[in-house]
Design a protein around this motif. Structure first.
Motif, PDB file in Angstrom:
ATOM      1  N   GLN A  91      36.096  18.695  76.762  1.00 45.09           N
ATOM      2  CA  GLN A  91      35.798  18.915  78.178  1.00 45.09           C
ATOM      3  C   GLN A  91      34.527  19.739  78.360  1.00 45.09           C
ATOM      4  OE1 GLN A  91      39.374  20.815  79.509  1.00 45.09           O
ATOM      5  NE2 GLN A  91      40.540  18.907  79.614  1.00 45.09           N
ATOM      6  N   GLN A  92      34.298  20.703  77.496  1.00 45.19           N
ATOM      7  CA  GLN A  92      33.160  21.608  77.626  1.00 45.19           C
ATOM      8  C   GLN A  92      31.842  20.965  77.222  1.00 45.19           C
ATOM      9  OE1 GLN A  92      33.145  24.891  78.909  1.00 45.19           O
ATOM     10  NE2 GLN A  92      35.154  24.194  79.581  1.00 45.19           N
ATOM     11  N   CYS A  93      31.857  20.179  76.140  1.00 46.98           N
ATOM     12  CA  CYS A  93      30.574  19.672  75.632  1.00 46.98           C
ATOM     13  C   CYS A  93      30.633  18.247  75.092  1.00 46.98           C
ATOM     14  CB  CYS A  93      30.035  20.605  74.543  1.00 46.98           C
ATOM     15  SG  CYS A  93      31.189  20.847  73.178  1.00 46.98           S
ATOM     16  N   GLY A  94      31.772  17.584  75.214  1.00 47.80           N
ATOM     17  CA  GLY A  94      31.863  16.183  74.807  1.00 47.80           C
ATOM     18  C   GLY A  94      32.182  15.952  73.345  1.00 47.80           C
ATOM     19  N   ILE A  95      32.190  17.010  72.539  1.00 49.09           N
ATOM     20  CA  ILE A  95      32.434  16.861  71.109  1.00 49.09           C
ATOM     21  C   ILE A  95      33.889  16.481  70.870  1.00 49.09           C
ATOM     22  CG2 ILE A  95      32.427  18.021  68.870  1.00 49.09           C
ATOM     23  CD1 ILE A  95      29.661  17.548  70.032  1.00 49.09           C
ATOM     24  N   VAL A  96      34.098  15.422  70.085  1.00 51.64           N
ATOM     25  CA  VAL A  96      35.448  14.950  69.781  1.00 51.64           C
ATOM     26  C   VAL A  96      35.829  15.385  68.375  1.00 51.64           C
ATOM     27  CG1 VAL A  96      36.930  12.931  69.498  1.00 51.64           C
ATOM     28  CG2 VAL A  96      35.210  12.956  71.312  1.00 51.64           C
ATOM     29  N   LEU A  97      36.878  16.206  68.269  1.00 51.89           N
ATOM     30  CA  LEU A  97      37.401  16.608  66.965  1.00 51.89           C
ATOM     31  C   LEU A  97      38.431  15.590  66.499  1.00 51.89           C
ATOM     32  CD1 LEU A  97      38.038  20.465  67.230  1.00 51.89           C
ATOM     33  CD2 LEU A  97      36.320  19.318  65.835  1.00 51.89           C
ATOM     34  N   GLY A  98      38.324  15.153  65.259  1.00 48.26           N
ATOM     35  CA  GLY A  98      39.308  14.225  64.717  1.00 48.26           C
ATOM     36  C   GLY A  98      40.633  14.917  64.446  1.00 48.26           C
ATOM     37  N   GLU A  99      41.589  14.137  63.983  1.00 43.70           N
ATOM     38  CA  GLU A  99      42.922  14.663  63.733  1.00 43.70           C
ATOM     39  C   GLU A  99      42.949  15.668  62.591  1.00 43.70           C
ATOM     40  OE1 GLU A  99      45.760  14.166  65.383  1.00 43.70           O
ATOM     41  OE2 GLU A  99      44.688  13.000  66.894  1.00 43.70           O
ATOM     42  N   ASN A 100      42.077  15.529  61.630  1.00 43.75           N
ATOM     43  CA  ASN A 100      42.145  16.345  60.417  1.00 43.75           C
ATOM     44  C   ASN A 100      40.918  17.228  60.242  1.00 43.75           C
ATOM     45  OD1 ASN A 100      44.649  15.114  59.504  1.00 43.75           O
ATOM     46  ND2 ASN A 100      43.413  13.278  59.157  1.00 43.75           N
ATOM     47  N   LYS A 101      40.542  17.935  61.299  1.00 42.05           N
ATOM     48  CA  LYS A 101      39.352  18.779  61.225  1.00 42.05           C
ATOM     49  C   LYS A 101      39.697  20.273  61.319  1.00 42.05           C
ATOM     50  CE  LYS A 101      36.283  15.552  60.719  1.00 42.05           C
ATOM     51  NZ  LYS A 101      35.290  15.212  61.723  1.00 42.05           N
ATOM     52  N   GLN A 102      40.918  20.626  60.905  1.00 41.31           N
ATOM     53  CA  GLN A 102      41.285  22.042  60.878  1.00 41.31           C
ATOM     54  C   GLN A 102      40.296  22.848  60.029  1.00 41.31           C
ATOM     55  OE1 GLN A 102      43.597  24.225  61.990  1.00 41.31           O
ATOM     56  NE2 GLN A 102      45.426  23.120  62.665  1.00 41.31           N
ATOM     57  N   TYR A 103      39.888  22.258  58.910  1.00 42.51           N
ATOM     58  CA  TYR A 103      38.975  22.959  58.007  1.00 42.51           C
ATOM     59  C   TYR A 103      37.653  23.278  58.708  1.00 42.51           C
ATOM     60  CZ  TYR A 103      36.220  18.702  57.500  1.00 42.51           C
ATOM     61  OH  TYR A 103      35.421  17.606  57.770  1.00 42.51           O
ATOM     62  N   LEU A 104      37.190  22.343  59.568  1.00 43.61           N
ATOM     63  CA  LEU A 104      35.929  22.560  60.272  1.00 43.61           C
ATOM     64  C   LEU A 104      36.074  23.711  61.267  1.00 43.61           C
ATOM     65  CD1 LEU A 104      33.029  21.588  60.804  1.00 43.61           C
ATOM     66  CD2 LEU A 104      33.959  20.041  62.535  1.00 43.61           C
ATOM     67  N   VAL A 105      37.163  23.709  62.017  1.00 48.73           N
ATOM     68  CA  VAL A 105      37.419  24.793  62.964  1.00 48.73           C
ATOM     69  C   VAL A 105      37.492  26.124  62.216  1.00 48.73           C
ATOM     70  CG1 VAL A 105      39.062  25.729  64.644  1.00 48.73           C
ATOM     71  CG2 VAL A 105      38.616  23.262  64.575  1.00 48.73           C
ATOM     72  N   ARG A 106      38.210  26.137  61.097  1.00 47.45           N
ATOM     73  CA  ARG A 106      38.377  27.361  60.310  1.00 47.45           C
ATOM     74  C   ARG A 106      37.037  27.891  59.785  1.00 47.45           C
ATOM     75  NH1 ARG A 106      42.107  25.425  57.491  1.00 47.45           N
ATOM     76  NH2 ARG A 106      40.891  24.765  55.681  1.00 47.45           N
ATOM     77  N   SER A 107      36.218  26.985  59.230  1.00 52.83           N
ATOM     78  CA  SER A 107      34.951  27.426  58.643  1.00 52.83           C
ATOM     79  C   SER A 107      33.953  27.870  59.698  1.00 52.83           C
ATOM     80  CB  SER A 107      34.346  26.301  57.790  1.00 52.83           C
ATOM     81  OG  SER A 107      33.995  25.184  58.593  1.00 52.83           O
TER      82      SER A 107
END
Length: 275
Positions: free
Chosen positions: A20-36
């Motif tokens: 909603q904020q910037c259009g970026i779509v996180l996939g189902e398995n991107k916990q590692y990306l959020v964490r890093s």
């Protein structure tokens, strides 16, 4: 010990917030990306868990934290002359074609990150001028935009450490276009002067940017939903002069998303021309 994982429901809520904020779509398995990406912010903002960090960032009153989280999630790595062929085409085909109109050529780097893309363009312009004296007499203006104000500050500074300088930059270009600086090397003034930087969310209006002859939007659309991709492509078409070019990433396609462009094949790669 600080907890750096989100529960599935928390992750989904954060993914919806980010889209909603910037259009970026996180996939189902991107916990590692959020964490890093977000772990450093926990210490910076003295927050004990990732869940609490995300919860506070989604509250409107925490504007500073929200900005930090969005910037951390939208900052992508980049390097000089990525994939090479778009820059070859820029110098050998696209700039010469636009220069024939006898006007100033305007080029847009629509997701410039830390500046490697627009500065690579400026280097190509300089090299083209040396090869074809007089061809770009009316000048070339390069506008570079990004969502992150923090990364734009880095781009404007134009200073790069040794690791960044090794990524795609030849020794010849390093010698020609850079000078020593306290942090490593800095892009020379004449190259920096060719680029202007502005903050922009690609889901917002482009009207204030004016019209362009060439737009680079490389390896960016892959992060958006199909609906948002369509919106961005419609706005790109509106921002291009007739016959202008859109340059996408090597793995990106307009199939099923826009009929405003026609594919143009060159020996070294593909670009899209406004119909």
């Amino acid at each position: 010990m600080p907890t750096k994982n989100l529960e599935p429901a928390q992750y989904q809520e954060f993914a919806q917030f980010l889209q909603q904020q910037c259009g970026i779509v996180l996939g189902e398995n991107k916990q590692y990306l959020v964490r890093s990406r977000l772990s450093p912010l926990m210490k910076q903002h003295n927050i004990e868990s990732m869940a609490e960090l995300v919860k506070q960032a989604m509250q409107p009153r925490n504007k500073a934290l929200r900005v930090d989280v969005i910037e951390a999630m939208t900052t992508n790595e980049t390097f000089w002359f990525r994939d090479n062929y778009p820059y070859e085409l820029l110098g050998s085909e696209l700039l010469p074609e636009m220069a024939k109109a006898g006007k100033r050529v305007r080029v847009w780097s629509s997701a410039c990150s830390s500046g490697q893309e627009p500065y690579s363009m400026a280097m190509i312009v300089n090299e083209t001028r040396l090869k074809r004296p007089g061809m770009l007499m009316n000048g070339v203006e390069i506008v570079a935009t990004d969502l992150s104000t923090q990364i734009l500050d880095q781009a404007k500074a134009a200073e790069y450490d040794e690791l960044a300088l090794t990524r795609g930059l030849s020794p010849e270009r390093r010698k020609q276009f850079f000078e020593p600086s306290p942090k490593g090397m800095r892009v020379k003034q004449d190259v920096r002067n060719m680029v202007s930087f502005r903050q922009l969310n690609l889901l917002d209006s482009y009207a204030l940017l004016g019209k362009f002859d060439i737009i680079f939007c490389r390896n960016v659309l892959i992060y958006f939903s199909a609906a948002d991709k369509g919106k961005i492509l419609r706005q790109f078409a509106a921002a291009l002069n007739p016959g202008g070019y859109l340059v996408l990433g090597a793995s990106e396609s307009l199939a099923g998303l826009s009929d405003a462009f026609e594919m143009v094949r060159y020996p070294s790669g593909i670009v899209h021309r406004k119909r």
